[in-house]
Structures are given as C-alpha cells and as structure tokens.
Design a protein around this motif. Structure first.
Motif, PDB file in Angstrom:
ATOM      1  N   LEU A  14       0.834  -1.196   0.000  1.00 44.40           N
ATOM      2  CA  LEU A  14       0.000   0.000   0.000  1.00 44.40           C
ATOM      3  C   LEU A  14       0.871   1.250   0.000  1.00 44.40           C
ATOM      4  O   LEU A  14       0.671   2.162  -0.813  1.00 44.40           O
ATOM      5  CB  LEU A  14      -0.931  -0.006   1.213  1.00 44.40           C
ATOM      6  CG  LEU A  14      -1.822   1.215   1.408  1.00 44.40           C
ATOM      7  CD1 LEU A  14      -2.814   1.372   0.270  1.00 44.40           C
ATOM      8  CD2 LEU A  14      -2.576   1.096   2.731  1.00 44.40           C
ATOM      9  N   ASP A  15       1.849   1.295   0.891  1.00 43.75           N
ATOM     10  CA  ASP A  15       2.761   2.444   0.954  1.00 43.75           C
ATOM     11  C   ASP A  15       3.503   2.634  -0.359  1.00 43.75           C
ATOM     12  O   ASP A  15       3.661   3.758  -0.836  1.00 43.75           O
ATOM     13  CB  ASP A  15       3.769   2.284   2.102  1.00 43.75           C
ATOM     14  CG  ASP A  15       3.120   2.397   3.476  1.00 43.75           C
ATOM     15  OD1 ASP A  15       1.966   2.880   3.570  1.00 43.75           O
ATOM     16  OD2 ASP A  15       3.763   1.993   4.454  1.00 43.75           O
ATOM     17  N   ILE A  32      -5.260   5.361 -13.876  1.00 40.25           N
ATOM     18  CA  ILE A  32      -6.696   5.138 -14.032  1.00 40.25           C
ATOM     19  C   ILE A  32      -7.099   3.812 -13.380  1.00 40.25           C
ATOM     20  O   ILE A  32      -8.131   3.727 -12.714  1.00 40.25           O
ATOM     21  CB  ILE A  32      -7.097   5.186 -15.519  1.00 40.25           C
ATOM     22  CG1 ILE A  32      -6.920   6.615 -16.064  1.00 40.25           C
ATOM     23  CG2 ILE A  32      -8.535   4.715 -15.715  1.00 40.25           C
ATOM     24  CD1 ILE A  32      -7.052   6.738 -17.563  1.00 40.25           C
ATOM     25  N   GLU A  33      -6.272   2.795 -13.531  1.00 37.15           N
ATOM     26  CA  GLU A  33      -6.557   1.490 -12.915  1.00 37.15           C
ATOM     27  C   GLU A  33      -6.582   1.577 -11.390  1.00 37.15           C
ATOM     28  O   GLU A  33      -7.276   0.805 -10.728  1.00 37.15           O
ATOM     29  CB  GLU A  33      -5.542   0.452 -13.389  1.00 37.15           C
ATOM     30  CG  GLU A  33      -5.729   0.063 -14.842  1.00 37.15           C
ATOM     31  CD  GLU A  33      -4.599  -0.784 -15.405  1.00 37.15           C
ATOM     32  OE1 GLU A  33      -3.700  -1.190 -14.633  1.00 37.15           O
ATOM     33  OE2 GLU A  33      -4.617  -1.029 -16.625  1.00 37.15           O
ATOM     34  N   SER A  37      -9.073   0.372  -7.117  1.00 38.44           N
ATOM     35  CA  SER A  37      -8.535  -0.192  -5.885  1.00 38.44           C
ATOM     36  C   SER A  37      -9.625  -0.298  -4.821  1.00 38.44           C
ATOM     37  O   SER A  37     -10.619   0.431  -4.845  1.00 38.44           O
ATOM     38  CB  SER A  37      -7.401   0.695  -5.365  1.00 38.44           C
ATOM     39  OG  SER A  37      -6.955   0.238  -4.112  1.00 38.44           O
ATOM     40  N   LYS A  38      -9.412  -1.183  -3.870  1.00 37.09           N
ATOM     41  CA  LYS A  38     -10.306  -1.297  -2.713  1.00 37.09           C
ATOM     42  C   LYS A  38      -9.786  -0.453  -1.547  1.00 37.09           C
ATOM     43  O   LYS A  38     -10.410  -0.383  -0.493  1.00 37.09           O
ATOM     44  CB  LYS A  38     -10.432  -2.767  -2.273  1.00 37.09           C
ATOM     45  CG  LYS A  38     -10.978  -3.669  -3.346  1.00 37.09           C
ATOM     46  CD  LYS A  38     -12.393  -3.314  -3.692  1.00 37.09           C
ATOM     47  CE  LYS A  38     -12.937  -4.249  -4.754  1.00 37.09           C
ATOM     48  NZ  LYS A  38     -13.837  -3.607  -5.679  1.00 37.09           N
ATOM     49  N   GLN A  39      -8.629   0.168  -1.721  1.00 38.30           N
ATOM     50  CA  GLN A  39      -7.998   0.970  -0.667  1.00 38.30           C
ATOM     51  C   GLN A  39      -8.317   2.451  -0.873  1.00 38.30           C
ATOM     52  O   GLN A  39      -7.919   3.039  -1.881  1.00 38.30           O
ATOM     53  CB  GLN A  39      -6.478   0.766  -0.680  1.00 38.30           C
ATOM     54  CG  GLN A  39      -6.043  -0.653  -0.402  1.00 38.30           C
ATOM     55  CD  GLN A  39      -6.259  -1.037   1.051  1.00 38.30           C
ATOM     56  OE1 GLN A  39      -6.311  -0.183   1.940  1.00 38.30           O
ATOM     57  NE2 GLN A  39      -6.389  -2.321   1.297  1.00 38.30           N
ATOM     58  N   ILE A  40      -8.996   3.069   0.101  1.00 36.94           N
ATOM     59  CA  ILE A  40      -9.392   4.465  -0.089  1.00 36.94           C
ATOM     60  C   ILE A  40      -8.193   5.408  -0.185  1.00 36.94           C
ATOM     61  O   ILE A  40      -8.292   6.442  -0.837  1.00 36.94           O
ATOM     62  CB  ILE A  40     -10.397   4.944   0.989  1.00 36.94           C
ATOM     63  CG1 ILE A  40      -9.807   4.884   2.384  1.00 36.94           C
ATOM     64  CG2 ILE A  40     -11.684   4.174   0.889  1.00 36.94           C
ATOM     65  CD1 ILE A  40     -10.713   5.491   3.455  1.00 36.94           C
ATOM     66  N   ASN A  45      -5.436   9.357  -3.308  1.00 38.50           N
ATOM     67  CA  ASN A  45      -4.195   9.881  -3.884  1.00 38.50           C
ATOM     68  C   ASN A  45      -4.258   9.891  -5.406  1.00 38.50           C
ATOM     69  O   ASN A  45      -3.705  10.780  -6.054  1.00 38.50           O
ATOM     70  CB  ASN A  45      -2.991   9.081  -3.394  1.00 38.50           C
ATOM     71  CG  ASN A  45      -2.542   9.539  -2.027  1.00 38.50           C
ATOM     72  OD1 ASN A  45      -1.863  10.543  -1.892  1.00 38.50           O
ATOM     73  ND2 ASN A  45      -2.946   8.815  -0.996  1.00 38.50           N
ATOM     74  N   THR A  46      -4.940   8.913  -5.972  1.00 39.09           N
ATOM     75  CA  THR A  46      -5.120   8.870  -7.420  1.00 39.09           C
ATOM     76  C   THR A  46      -5.954  10.060  -7.888  1.00 39.09           C
ATOM     77  O   THR A  46      -5.623  10.695  -8.896  1.00 39.09           O
ATOM     78  CB  THR A  46      -5.780   7.536  -7.837  1.00 39.09           C
ATOM     79  OG1 THR A  46      -4.931   6.466  -7.438  1.00 39.09           O
ATOM     80  CG2 THR A  46      -5.996   7.485  -9.339  1.00 39.09           C
ATOM     81  N   MET A  47      -7.012  10.379  -7.168  1.00 42.78           N
ATOM     82  CA  MET A  47      -7.846  11.525  -7.550  1.00 42.78           C
ATOM     83  C   MET A  47      -7.050  12.829  -7.503  1.00 42.78           C
ATOM     84  O   MET A  47      -7.197  13.677  -8.377  1.00 42.78           O
ATOM     85  CB  MET A  47      -9.098  11.595  -6.674  1.00 42.78           C
ATOM     86  CG  MET A  47     -10.109  10.537  -7.045  1.00 42.78           C
ATOM     87  SD  MET A  47     -11.722  10.752  -6.264  1.00 42.78           S
ATOM     88  CE  MET A  47     -11.465   9.888  -4.723  1.00 42.78           C
TER      89      MET A  47
END
Length: 132
Positions: A14-15, A32-33, A37-40, A45-47
């Motif tokens: 995750l880190d 985009i992929e 993820s199931k990790q918020i 961070n992607t957003m």
C-alpha cells in the motif's frame, strides 16, 4: 506471526503504491486502474494526481461516477467526507462538459449534508492540488 508478516507486506505494498502515485511514477493507464482499488488511500491519492495532471477522459469520468456511490460512513476520512464526496469534487474540478454533466446529474439526488461535504471536499482538493 505469519499473519503479522502478511499484514506488513500488505502495508508495504500500500505504501509503495501510494508513493508511486504521489511521485508520478505511474502511466496514465496505471493511474486510471488505481481508481479500481479497494484501498481508499490509493483512490484518494489517485484523484489528487488526476486533478493535477488534468486527466479527464471518458474512462476516468465513468470510474469517478462509479465511486460517487461511496458516501457512507464506511468510506469516510474526516468530518464525514468520504471517497464518494472526493469523486464528486474531482468531477467538479476537472471542469469539462462531460465531468460537469455527471456531477450535476448526481448532485440532483443527494441530501443537503452530502452536498455540503462535497463543497468541503472541493476546497480540500483544490488546496491539495493548488489549482484555481
């Protein structure tokens, strides 16, 4: 003991993923992929990175629309603001005809409390990305 090792490995993964996102080490497609993820923390961070890079293609908008369903307590960070609120904020900040259309369609059916949380998420996301 083995369970602890598995936990540590997952935490390291995750880190590592979050670090790759923050350091802009992923391709647009990989980024985009990450919205799947199931990790918020990966999704959030992607957003942030999507806003910074102004990635606003159809697939991103579709994935963000899908994420807007996650406004319940289970998906929140602070003050009740959750991943769904940040997805709405991202749609708003991307500011394209497609993203704004999706934003306004979803906004029509929300409770006032969620609208207020989205407004806070927009402020937070703008602060994090230094966008206008």
């Amino acid at each position: 003991m083995i369970h602890g090792v598995i936990y540590i490995n997952r935490k390291n993964e995750l880190d590592d993923k979050v670090r790759h996102i923050r350091q802009n080490e992923l391709s647009v497609q990989e980024l985009i992929e990450c919205l799947d993820s199931k990790q918020i923390y990966i999704i959030s961070n992607t957003m942030i990175r999507i806003v910074e890079l102004k990635i606003n293609n159809t697939l991103v908008i579709e994935k963000l629309q899908n994420l807007t369903q996650y406004m319940g307590e289970r998906y929140t960070f602070a003050e009740g603001i959750g991943i769904g609120h940040f997805a709405m904020a991202t749609l708003s900040i991307l500011n394209t005809s497609d993203s704004l259309k999706a934003y306004h369609e979803i906004l029509e059916n929300l409770k006032e409390v969620d609208i207020q949380r989205i407004e806070k998420a927009i402020v937070i996301l703008n602060d994090l990305t230094n966008t206008d």
